[in-house]
Scaffold this active site. Structure first.
Site, PDB file in Angstrom:
ATOM      1  N   HIS A 166      -5.697  -0.012  -0.434  1.00  0.00           N
ATOM      2  CA  HIS A 166      -5.082   0.120  -1.746  1.00  0.00           C
ATOM      3  C   HIS A 166      -4.784   1.589  -1.997  1.00  0.00           C
ATOM      4  O   HIS A 166      -5.695   2.405  -2.127  1.00  0.00           O
ATOM      5  CB  HIS A 166      -6.026  -0.398  -2.840  1.00  0.00           C
TER       6      HIS A 166
ATOM      7  N   ASP B 267     -10.639  -7.978  -4.779  1.00  0.00           N
ATOM      8  CA  ASP B 267      -9.636  -8.316  -3.779  1.00  0.00           C
ATOM      9  C   ASP B 267     -10.294  -8.428  -2.413  1.00  0.00           C
ATOM     10  O   ASP B 267     -11.080  -7.563  -2.016  1.00  0.00           O
ATOM     11  CB  ASP B 267      -8.531  -7.252  -3.748  1.00  0.00           C
TER      12      ASP B 267
ATOM     13  N   SER C 154     -10.467  -0.245  -0.689  1.00  0.00           N
ATOM     14  CA  SER C 154      -9.785   0.375  -1.819  1.00  0.00           C
ATOM     15  C   SER C 154     -10.342   1.787  -1.976  1.00  0.00           C
ATOM     16  O   SER C 154     -10.297   2.570  -1.036  1.00  0.00           O
ATOM     17  CB  SER C 154      -9.962  -0.479  -3.082  1.00  0.00           C
TER      18      SER C 154
END
Length: 366
Positions: free
Chosen positions: A205, A298, A178
């Site tokens: 992300h 995540d 991310s």
């Protein structure tokens, strides 16, 4: 009777806005003014003005445009990170490959994330855009940044000389990140040889509008070919497939990638958990998962599934992660076989795949 002492409220985070468009500059000023978590330190039109003010204002976070008169946002980011390290959020157009390319290079120079410029703040959609920008500025203002030269970092030296053989025979590498991911991916994939024998699939992300540009940028940074994945595209040795924005990506039983429009997982689509879980299901002990820098959790559950099926899992160490949230959560959950600085991940994988000695996870083991 117990007396509860109220905790002092945190002062708002001070934002420096660097944007040459008067319309966009005032939109961003409104975003900051309307959020109690933020406070406007100053709004300027040029990078030169920003460089002059940063040492005096010491903002908590900088909203940085890329296309500026005179010095551009990329060079400004380099200068600020070299002399006055400050969290920088790139607010970028998505029109044209050059804007995205420069934005990605700004991330590599030390900026934390890139978000799309607002087109307006009216109505419910505009309110959601404003809230998203304000939240990004607030969160990134709390990320500790330091002078780093990770891309030229020396090989990581493990403490002690204890090592053990580790032979792994994966058939696929799945990666996810991310915040801070573009730089980390450029380093890890850049350390793999052009004849790397495995397919690579990855989740980053990032806003949907930036994903095609991100894949093109990454393709220019590393020796392996990098492509934005399409539904049904076959897995090929030595090719990197990037999950497109706002679609989940999984691996299929016939050696292909599949794209899905299912609901977000952990607030993310594409989701690292979804990708990792499919790798665990299809490849079992032949899966290799890598979880890099990022906020939240995540990827933790999916990485744990890879490890539970006998696969090998690597997470980025806190010494190099821009944000250690995702890899740190994986460590605590027991989903990681080993934690390594970003510049040691690919050498470790290559040594392990060759059956050579690798550092022991326990420095006391002899």
């Amino acid at each position: 009777m117990n007396v509860i002492t109220p905790q002092p409220a945190q002062p708002p985070r001070r934002v420096l806005i660097v944007e040459d468009s008067a319309v966009l500059r005032h939109l961003l000023m409104r975003v900051v003014a309307d959020d109690p978590r933020l406070e406007l330190a100053e709004a300027v039109e040029t990078a030169e003005e920003a460089l002059r003010l940063v040492p005096r204002l010491r903002p908590d976070v900088i909203s940085m445009d890329i296309c500026l008169p005179g010095m551009d946002g990329l060079e400004a980011t380099r200068q600020i990170m070299a002399h006055f390290p400050t969290p920088i959020v790139i607010v970028s157009d998505t029109l044209g490959g050059q804007a995205t390319h420069v934005s990605m290079n700004a991330l590599r120079s030390g900026a934390l994330t890139v978000i799309e410029k607002p087109q307006g703040l009216t109505g419910s959609a505009g309110a959601a855009v404003a809230q998203g920008i304000a939240t990004q500025l607030y969160i990134m203002s709390q990320v500790p940044v330091i002078r780093r030269r990770l891309m030229q970092a020396e090989p990581f030296r493990h403490k002690g000389m204890w090592s053990h053989p580790l032979a792994i025979h994966p058939r696929i590498v799945a990666m996810a990140a991310s915040t801070g991911g573009p730089t980390a991916f450029a380093r890890v994939l850049g350390d793999l040889p052009p004849d790397f024998a495995l397919p690579v699939v990855l989740v980053q992300h990032m806003g949907q509008s930036f994903m095609e540009g991100f894949a093109r940028w990454l393709d220019q940074q590393v020796a392996l070919p990098v492509t934005l994945a399409q539904h049904g595209m076959p897995l090929e040795r030595g090719r990197v497939l990037v999950a497109p924005g706002d679609r989940h990506m999984t691996v299929g039983t016939r050696g292909e990638v599949l794209l899905h429009d299912a609901a977000p997982v952990q607030g993310q689509r594409p989701s690292a958990d979804v990708l990792f879980s499919s790798v665990a299901k299809v490849f079992g002990a032949d899966g290799l998962g890598v979880l890099l820098t990022g906020m939240g959790e995540d990827g933790v559950e999916g990485l744990g599934r890879i490890r539970a099926r006998g696969g090998y899992t690597v997470v980025e160490d806190r010494s190099t992660a821009v944000i250690h949230g995702m890899p740190g959560a994986a460590e605590r959950a027991g989903a990681a076989c080993i934690s390594l600085p970003v510049h040691e991940i690919s050498p470790h994988i290559l040594r392990a795949m060759a059956g050579g000695p690798v550092p022991s996870q326990d420095p006391l083991a002899g």
